[in-house]
Design an enzyme around this catalytic site. Structure first.
Site, PDB file in Angstrom:
ATOM      1  N   TYR A 220      32.215  41.744  48.471  1.00 26.60           N
ATOM      2  CA  TYR A 220      33.264  41.224  48.609  1.00 26.60           C
ATOM      3  C   TYR A 220      34.841  41.528  49.296  1.00 26.60           C
ATOM      4  O   TYR A 220      34.700  42.883  48.788  1.00 26.60           O
ATOM      5  CB  TYR A 220      33.139  40.490  46.989  1.00 26.60           C
ATOM      6  CG  TYR A 220      34.343  41.308  46.107  1.00 26.60           C
ATOM      7  CD1 TYR A 220      36.505  41.199  45.637  1.00 26.60           C
ATOM      8  CD2 TYR A 220      33.775  42.653  45.369  1.00 26.60           C
ATOM      9  CE1 TYR A 220      36.721  42.269  45.527  1.00 26.60           C
ATOM     10  CE2 TYR A 220      34.574  43.420  44.885  1.00 26.60           C
ATOM     11  CZ  TYR A 220      35.997  43.326  44.617  1.00 26.60           C
ATOM     12  OH  TYR A 220      37.181  44.573  43.732  1.00 26.60           O
ATOM     13  N   TYR A 248      34.313  51.587  48.199  1.00 24.76           N
ATOM     14  CA  TYR A 248      35.556  50.885  47.471  1.00 24.76           C
ATOM     15  C   TYR A 248      36.719  51.145  48.682  1.00 24.76           C
ATOM     16  O   TYR A 248      36.996  51.869  49.379  1.00 24.76           O
ATOM     17  CB  TYR A 248      36.468  51.300  46.401  1.00 24.76           C
ATOM     18  CG  TYR A 248      37.465  50.766  46.124  1.00 24.76           C
ATOM     19  CD1 TYR A 248      37.209  49.527  44.913  1.00 24.76           C
ATOM     20  CD2 TYR A 248      39.105  50.915  46.764  1.00 24.76           C
ATOM     21  CE1 TYR A 248      38.349  48.516  44.409  1.00 24.76           C
ATOM     22  CE2 TYR A 248      39.867  50.443  45.745  1.00 24.76           C
ATOM     23  CZ  TYR A 248      39.440  49.403  44.580  1.00 24.76           C
ATOM     24  OH  TYR A 248      40.466  48.324  44.675  1.00 24.76           O
ATOM     25  N   PHE A 313      44.602  42.945  47.125  1.00 25.30           N
ATOM     26  CA  PHE A 313      43.499  43.167  48.702  1.00 25.30           C
ATOM     27  C   PHE A 313      42.399  44.726  48.489  1.00 25.30           C
ATOM     28  O   PHE A 313      43.605  45.417  47.780  1.00 25.30           O
ATOM     29  CB  PHE A 313      44.133  43.787  50.011  1.00 25.30           C
ATOM     30  CG  PHE A 313      43.298  43.965  51.073  1.00 25.30           C
ATOM     31  CD1 PHE A 313      42.655  43.340  51.828  1.00 25.30           C
ATOM     32  CD2 PHE A 313      42.621  45.575  50.682  1.00 25.30           C
ATOM     33  CE1 PHE A 313      41.590  43.650  53.104  1.00 25.30           C
ATOM     34  CE2 PHE A 313      41.826  45.395  51.964  1.00 25.30           C
ATOM     35  CZ  PHE A 313      41.098  45.340  52.920  1.00 25.30           C
ATOM     36  N   GLU A 314      41.081  44.509  48.415  1.00 22.96           N
ATOM     37  CA  GLU A 314      40.301  45.457  48.018  1.00 22.96           C
ATOM     38  C   GLU A 314      38.738  44.723  48.282  1.00 22.96           C
ATOM     39  O   GLU A 314      39.099  43.653  48.714  1.00 22.96           O
ATOM     40  CB  GLU A 314      39.866  45.406  46.928  1.00 22.96           C
ATOM     41  CG  GLU A 314      39.373  44.311  45.493  1.00 22.96           C
ATOM     42  CD  GLU A 314      39.959  44.717  43.840  1.00 22.96           C
ATOM     43  OE1 GLU A 314      40.145  45.783  43.977  1.00 22.96           O
ATOM     44  OE2 GLU A 314      39.779  44.444  43.397  1.00 22.96           O
ATOM     45  N   ILE A 315      38.165  45.693  49.529  1.00 20.52           N
ATOM     46  CA  ILE A 315      36.736  45.424  50.200  1.00 20.52           C
ATOM     47  C   ILE A 315      35.841  46.340  48.945  1.00 20.52           C
ATOM     48  O   ILE A 315      36.389  47.961  49.062  1.00 20.52           O
ATOM     49  CB  ILE A 315      36.832  45.530  51.715  1.00 20.52           C
ATOM     50  CG1 ILE A 315      37.768  44.079  52.465  1.00 20.52           C
ATOM     51  CG2 ILE A 315      35.152  45.663  51.517  1.00 20.52           C
ATOM     52  CD1 ILE A 315      37.834  44.698  53.399  1.00 20.52           C
TER      53      ILE A 315
END
Length: 420
Positions: A220, A248, A313-315
């Site tokens: 995500y 991460y 914000f993070e993927i």
């Protein structure tokens, strides 16, 4: 057969050992839990910050900020991995990664979320057409849904969160909670008395990745209404994560409000005393335990530096959150009530979890994703970045909140530093 007295003696001995570990860690700032014998660094990695400095905290703040400016001013382009996946000629026929864009948003934030989506689409998603998952503790209005569909290129899912999961557990002592919130507010801890904020932090820490809709996805990209994106991304960031075995991805790292996480680290040490095998031998321990730039934070947070990846914000790979070490740990944290008796945020929880239970080399600093969430900005010297000032980070009086230099100095290998 073991006698009852011997069983009791063993239990008492175990309790004494755990208590001693916790007390020593709190009083000394060092946690001597070994990280396993198969560590690929020299000797056993331990939960101890061993770096020393004769400089004052203020001198370190200035030095770290100068280093950050130097890093951000270096010309960069894209990750030099040799396996970047470019935009397809027909995004609708593209074999996408198992990933989604994700936002927790209320109906009244429609204008702000549209503003951010327009930027994400222009910079990235119009090239790949990844789907969006919109989460809300209340049902979305038809106006919200129809407006969103006009601005996104991918499929949309509008999902409600089960109130039984969203709302605070019945086990929370309301009187204790009210007293704790009053104290946090007196100490100027933001959102201290806003129960919905505590619910959000708990949900993003413990539950979101198990939402029925999100079960179908692995990766995500979390975004927030009203945030800004400055850089064109001409490669698939999800496939970058997948193909390069990253767990991460972050953009900004900061210190947290120390009063909000006073017992997060001691509780975590209680957990690790029973599960030392969960600790990764190449974890990001120095990032979590640094005590030079803001030593008062580490002291008040009982050994935790409060450094964290800013999770607005993070993927990331949700399979990490679904793993047994992370799941067992956050369920233990949840049982203590710390999300309500303090104000544990999802950012420190994600950061402590990923820093303890994952290989630090699987954590990626996306220096090519220009981003702003007031009052902090990440703006690298990248040709695709427009609309932000190179090396801008924040106001002068907030420079001591910079944890990016700690990540660079203590956790990044030369290979990671040179990936751009």
């Amino acid at each position: 057969m073991v006698s009852i007295p011997r069983k009791i003696a063993r239990l008492l001995a175990f309790a004494l050992i755990v208590s001693t570990i916790i007390l020593v860690g709190v009083n000394s700032g060092g946690w001597n839990l070994q990280a396993g014998s198969n560590s690929r660094v020299s000797g056993d990695r331990k939960l101890v910050f061993s770096h020393k400095s004769a400089k004052t905290p203020q001198q370190i703040v200035e030095e770290n900020y100068k280093t950050l400016q130097e890093i951000l001013k270096r010309p960069i382009h894209e990750p030099k991995t040799g396996n970047l996946v470019r935009p397809p000629s027909d995004p609708d026929q593209y074999d996408r990664a198992n990933a989604t864009m994700l936002v927790l948003v209320r109906n009244r934030e429609l204008g702000q979320v549209v503003r951010t989506i327009k930027q994400i689409e222009a910079k990235f998603n119009r090239k790949f057409h990844y789907p969006y998952v919109f989460l809300n503790e209340e049902p979305f209005t038809e106006r919200f849904k129809e407006t969103i569909k006009k601005h996104v290129s991918g499929k949309t899912y509008f999902e409600s969160i089960d109130k039984a999961i969203w709302e605070q557990p019945e086990s929370i002592n309301v009187q204790r909670q009210d007293e704790a919130m009053q104290q946090l507010e007196a100490e100027n801890v933001g959102y201290a008395k806003l129960v919905s904020y505590h619910n959000m932090c708990r949900y993003y820490s413990v539950n979101f990745y198990n939402h029925p809709r999100l079960q179908q996805f692995r990766y995500y990209w979390r975004f927030e209404p009203g945030t800004d994106y400055y850089c064109d991304l001409d490669y698939d960031v999800f496939k970058f994560m997948e193909m390069n075995k990253k767990t991460y991805g972050f953009v900004i790292a900061l210190y947290d409000v120390e009063q909000s996480v006073k017992t997060l680290w001691p509780r975590t040490m209680e957990f690790l005393a029973e599960h030392p095998d969960y600790l990764h031998p190449n974890g990001a321990y120095d990032f979590l335990l640094e005590n030079l730039q803001n030593p008062h934070k580490t002291l008040i947070a009982n050994g935790y530096s409060t450094c964290h990846f800013w999770s607005n914000f993070e993927i990331a790979d949700m399979d990490f959150y679904r793993s047994k070490p992370y799941s067992d740990w956050v369920n233990f944290l949840d049982s203590t009530g710390g999300f309500y008796y303090e104000r544990w945020g999802d950012a420190p929880v994600h950061s402590v979890g990923i820093g303890l239970f994952e290989d630090r080399d699987k954590i990626h600093w996306f220096r090519d994703i220009g981003y702003k969430h007031q009052p902090y900005t990440l703006c690298s010297n990248c040709p695709s970045c427009k609309g932000c000032k190179t090396a801008d980070f924040t106001y002068k009086h907030l420079r001591d909140q910079n944890c990016l230099t700690n990540w660079w100095n203590y956790e990044m290998s030369e290979e990671q530093k040179n990936i751009y």
